[in-house]
Design a protein around this motif. Structure first.
Motif, PDB file in Angstrom:
ATOM      1  N   SER A 298     -28.965-115.785  40.993  1.00  0.00           N
ATOM      2  CA  SER A 298     -27.771-115.969  40.154  1.00  0.00           C
ATOM      3  C   SER A 298     -27.093-114.630  39.895  1.00  0.00           C
ATOM      4  CB  SER A 298     -28.145-116.627  38.829  1.00  0.00           C
ATOM      5  OG  SER A 298     -28.649-117.924  39.032  1.00  0.00           O
ATOM      6  N   ALA A 299     -27.891-113.594  39.629  1.00  0.00           N
ATOM      7  CA  ALA A 299     -27.329-112.264  39.401  1.00  0.00           C
ATOM      8  C   ALA A 299     -26.655-111.728  40.662  1.00  0.00           C
ATOM      9  CB  ALA A 299     -28.436-111.313  38.937  1.00  0.00           C
ATOM     10  N   LEU A 300     -27.309-111.950  41.811  1.00  0.00           N
ATOM     11  CA  LEU A 300     -26.746-111.466  43.071  1.00  0.00           C
ATOM     12  C   LEU A 300     -25.459-112.192  43.443  1.00  0.00           C
ATOM     13  CD1 LEU A 300     -30.039-111.091  45.167  1.00  0.00           C
ATOM     14  CD2 LEU A 300     -28.635-109.263  44.199  1.00  0.00           C
ATOM     15  N   VAL A 301     -25.390-113.489  43.146  1.00  0.00           N
ATOM     16  CA  VAL A 301     -24.178-114.253  43.458  1.00  0.00           C
ATOM     17  C   VAL A 301     -23.068-113.923  42.473  1.00  0.00           C
ATOM     18  CG1 VAL A 301     -23.185-116.584  43.543  1.00  0.00           C
ATOM     19  CG2 VAL A 301     -25.411-116.141  44.585  1.00  0.00           C
ATOM     20  N   ALA A 302     -23.422-113.703  41.206  1.00  0.00           N
ATOM     21  CA  ALA A 302     -22.408-113.398  40.191  1.00  0.00           C
ATOM     22  C   ALA A 302     -21.743-112.056  40.442  1.00  0.00           C
ATOM     23  CB  ALA A 302     -23.042-113.425  38.804  1.00  0.00           C
ATOM     24  N   LEU A 303     -22.481-111.119  41.027  1.00  0.00           N
ATOM     25  CA  LEU A 303     -21.966-109.755  41.210  1.00  0.00           C
ATOM     26  C   LEU A 303     -20.654-109.713  41.986  1.00  0.00           C
ATOM     27  CD1 LEU A 303     -22.475-106.771  40.638  1.00  0.00           C
ATOM     28  CD2 LEU A 303     -23.814-106.671  42.768  1.00  0.00           C
ATOM     29  N   PRO A 304     -20.575-110.270  43.209  1.00  0.00           N
ATOM     30  CA  PRO A 304     -19.287-110.225  43.914  1.00  0.00           C
ATOM     31  C   PRO A 304     -18.203-111.058  43.227  1.00  0.00           C
ATOM     32  CG  PRO A 304     -20.871-111.571  45.119  1.00  0.00           C
ATOM     33  CD  PRO A 304     -21.624-110.884  44.037  1.00  0.00           C
ATOM     34  N   LEU A 305     -18.582-112.120  42.517  1.00  0.00           N
ATOM     35  CA  LEU A 305     -17.581-112.919  41.805  1.00  0.00           C
ATOM     36  C   LEU A 305     -16.922-112.090  40.706  1.00  0.00           C
ATOM     37  CD1 LEU A 305     -19.353-116.403  41.368  1.00  0.00           C
ATOM     38  CD2 LEU A 305     -17.832-115.649  43.193  1.00  0.00           C
ATOM     39  N   ILE A 306     -17.722-111.308  40.002  1.00  0.00           N
ATOM     40  CA  ILE A 306     -17.191-110.474  38.918  1.00  0.00           C
ATOM     41  C   ILE A 306     -16.387-109.306  39.482  1.00  0.00           C
ATOM     42  CG2 ILE A 306     -17.830-108.937  37.018  1.00  0.00           C
ATOM     43  CD1 ILE A 306     -20.280-110.760  36.552  1.00  0.00           C
ATOM     44  N   LEU A 307     -16.921-108.659  40.524  1.00  0.00           N
ATOM     45  CA  LEU A 307     -16.247-107.479  41.089  1.00  0.00           C
ATOM     46  C   LEU A 307     -14.902-107.817  41.708  1.00  0.00           C
ATOM     47  CD1 LEU A 307     -19.264-105.586  42.733  1.00  0.00           C
ATOM     48  CD2 LEU A 307     -18.090-105.065  40.575  1.00  0.00           C
ATOM     49  N   THR A 308     -14.782-109.010  42.267  1.00  0.00           N
ATOM     50  CA  THR A 308     -13.520-109.414  42.902  1.00  0.00           C
ATOM     51  C   THR A 308     -12.651-110.258  41.984  1.00  0.00           C
ATOM     52  OG1 THR A 308     -14.565-111.394  43.850  1.00  0.00           O
ATOM     53  CG2 THR A 308     -14.572-109.385  45.199  1.00  0.00           C
ATOM     54  N   ALA A 309     -13.096-110.458  40.739  1.00  0.00           N
ATOM     55  CA  ALA A 309     -12.344-111.262  39.767  1.00  0.00           C
ATOM     56  C   ALA A 309     -11.986-112.633  40.344  1.00  0.00           C
ATOM     57  CB  ALA A 309     -11.093-110.525  39.317  1.00  0.00           C
ATOM     58  N   THR A 310     -12.958-113.245  41.029  1.00  0.00           N
ATOM     59  CA  THR A 310     -12.747-114.591  41.569  1.00  0.00           C
ATOM     60  C   THR A 310     -12.373-115.564  40.459  1.00  0.00           C
ATOM     61  OG1 THR A 310     -14.353-114.150  43.331  1.00  0.00           O
ATOM     62  CG2 THR A 310     -13.807-116.457  42.895  1.00  0.00           C
ATOM     63  N   PHE A 311     -12.998-115.385  39.304  1.00  0.00           N
ATOM     64  CA  PHE A 311     -12.640-116.146  38.109  1.00  0.00           C
ATOM     65  C   PHE A 311     -12.176-115.146  37.053  1.00  0.00           C
ATOM     66  CE2 PHE A 311     -15.907-118.566  40.357  1.00  0.00           C
ATOM     67  CZ  PHE A 311     -15.262-119.779  40.516  1.00  0.00           C
ATOM     68  N   SER A 312     -11.229-115.548  36.254  1.00  0.00           N
ATOM     69  CA  SER A 312     -10.601-114.622  35.306  1.00  0.00           C
ATOM     70  C   SER A 312     -11.576-114.084  34.264  1.00  0.00           C
ATOM     71  CB  SER A 312      -9.421-115.301  34.606  1.00  0.00           C
ATOM     72  OG  SER A 312      -9.849-116.496  33.957  1.00  0.00           O
TER      73      SER A 312
END
Length: 497
Positions: A298-312
């Motif tokens: 979960s931490a590994l998947v959340a990392l690129p989502l946060i870095l690329t602002a996939t969700f606001s």
């Protein structure tokens, strides 16, 4: 001498016993068409005819198979259990497709209908319906979820509870059907009582799940559908948007909880039931390891989502990552957004989770966490042996020494599992799929996980006819944990019958 020509009367006697059990179980399965008929009468009233037709076709076929062998009383052997299990799953896939194709609703070929039926029974959750789940008759959506629920614990295990009526032993079927490397463990002294205990726990958890969903805003129908799919870790939904349809973060956390309950070994659920203490969950080293892997992924998947602002909102990214890691890891396959378009390595990380998170003795697919634990322990033991060649290095699990035969069997299972994944991926590439998409399709089906990547993230409708049959075989291979099916396909199985 035990050759094929040695004892024809004995072989005939044995096949008649298998025939009798298979016919009887098929007659039982025919009555699973009744609940969808009731649902249809409560709603549209448009699909009762197809389900009645399917009921009679299935029942009459089962009766024709059973009647000539009805007086047979031979005790089942281990190989009989394997044969009946494989036959029954194959036959169920065929007969389970009858009401789907007869309704002319969303399945326009028998291949698509069989794919949907096998996907339901194996709790894979991959569908050939491209769009329009929201508009399907209620009875069809209920039937699809019901297939999940029956397949989740294993309809063979359900049948074990009634096998004494037939005058045969049930342990052979239980061993052939139950997932995991250590299949001789029983929760109670009698195998039929074990099956009943498993189903009692299963039914109770499903009922609680449905009530929670209803309390959190689902309609009664949606609550039932998604409860059946959740505890079976199947993933069929009555909406194209799956759990994302409800746009309810609190509901999403509840779904995560029940998906986790579905992936826990049901022997652990029984221990909690018997002791009236939830501490048994934490004492289960397999579940603790699965939970650790879920948190890491979960931490590994959340990392690129946060870095690329996939969700606001970063908190939304965390919730989305945890939900999808649990969903893919438990091989449920529910979604709240299109994870196949997530950045970087995130989609492949979700596919990888489907291989390892599920626990043995649960409704989840994949290789099972306990096998991964034993595989890693064996690798570490081999490294230690290089340093200390004469040392006695037993492998322990929860303080108990694991027999080397089990450890070596796990190594063999991994080799065959990965080998089949590679071979079947090449087979799917030959049907015209992109290599990554082909790998995701095979991974989704052999792990009984459901969603693929790219164009297969929402539906398998775009796969060719040949590709669908490859994936049907792959789903059965995964649900029967490979060896059960391979044993029956081995010529030696038949030569020494």
């Amino acid at each position: 001498m035990t050759s094929w020509t040695a004892h024809p009367s004995t072989r005939l006697h044995r096949f008649v016993a298998v025939q009798r059990i298979t016919g009887f179980l098929l007659m039982i399965f025919s009555f699973t068409m009744v609940p969808p008929i009731v649902v249809d009468q409560l709603y549209e009233g448009t699909t009762t005819g197809p389900f009645l037709t399917a009921l009679w076709i299935t029942f009459v076929t089962g009766a024709v198979i059973w009647w000539p062998a009805r007086k047979e009383r031979a005790e089942l052997k281990t190989r009989d259990g394997f044969l009946i299990t494989v036959l029954f799953w194959a036959v169920l896939g065929i007969f389970g497709a009858i009401p789907l194709i007869l309704t002319h609703a969303a399945w326009h070929s028998y291949t698509d209908a069989i794919f949907e039926s096998v996907s339901g029974l194996t709790t894979t959750g991959a569908t050939t319906v491209a769009r329009g789940l929201d508009d399907l008759p209620h009875a069809l959506n209920f039937y699809r979820a019901q297939l999940h629920w029956l397949g989740g614990m294993g309809i063979i295990v359900l049948a074990v509870a009634v096998l004494p009526m037939l005058g045969v032993g049930g342990m052979q079927l239980y061993r052939a059907e139950t997932p995991g490397p250590m299949k001789n463990a029983k929760l109670t002294p009698r195998i039929t009582e074990t099956a009943r205990v498993l189903w009692l726990v299963y039914v109770t958890l499903t009922a609680v799940c449905g009530l929670v969903y209803y309390a959190l805003g689902m309609t009664a129908f949606d609550a039932v559908i998604h409860a059946l799919s959740t505890l079976a870790t199947g993933g069929f939904s009555s909406h194209d948007a799956s759990i994302g349809f409800f746009q309810n973060p609190i509901l999403e956390w509840a779904v995560m909880l029940f998906m986790l309950l579905g992936t826990i070994n049901f022997a652990t659920h029984f221990a909690v039931w018997r002791s009236r203490s939830v501490r048994s969950y934490w004492r289960d080293s397999e579940f603790r390891t699965s939970l650790s892997v879920i948190l890491l992924f979960s931490a590994l998947v959340a990392l690129p989502l946060i870095l690329t602002a996939t969700f606001s909102d970063p908190l939304v990214s965390v919730r989305k990552s945890v939900f999808h890691v649990i969903s893919y890891g438990t091989t449920t396959g529910f979604t709240t957004s299109d994870s196949s378009v997530w950045p970087s390595y995130a989609p492949l990380m979700l596919i990888l989770a489907g291989f390892m998170v599920g626990c043995a003795g649960s409704t989840s697919g994949g290789v099972k966490m306990v096998r991964l634990m034993l595989f890693v322990k064996q690798a570490m033991r081999e490294v230690k042996r290089l340093v200390h060649p004469s040392a006695q290095l037993p492998i322990k699990l929860e303080g108990k020494v694991v027999d080397d035969a089990v450890v070596y069997a796990v190594g063999g299972f991994f080799s065959v599992y990965i080998g089949f994944t590679i071979v079947l991926t090449f087979a799917m590439i030959s049907t015209g799929l992109d290599p990554v998409v082909a790998f995701s399709a095979v991974s989704a089906c052999i792990n009984n996980m459901g969603p693929g990547l790219g164009p297969l993230a929402g539906s398998m409708a775009g796969v060719s006819e040949a590709g669908k049959w490859i994936l049907i075989f792959t789903m059965l291979l995964g649900r029967l944990e490979i060896f059960t099916l391979l044993i029956v396909l081995n010529p030696g199985f038949w030569r020494r019958w």
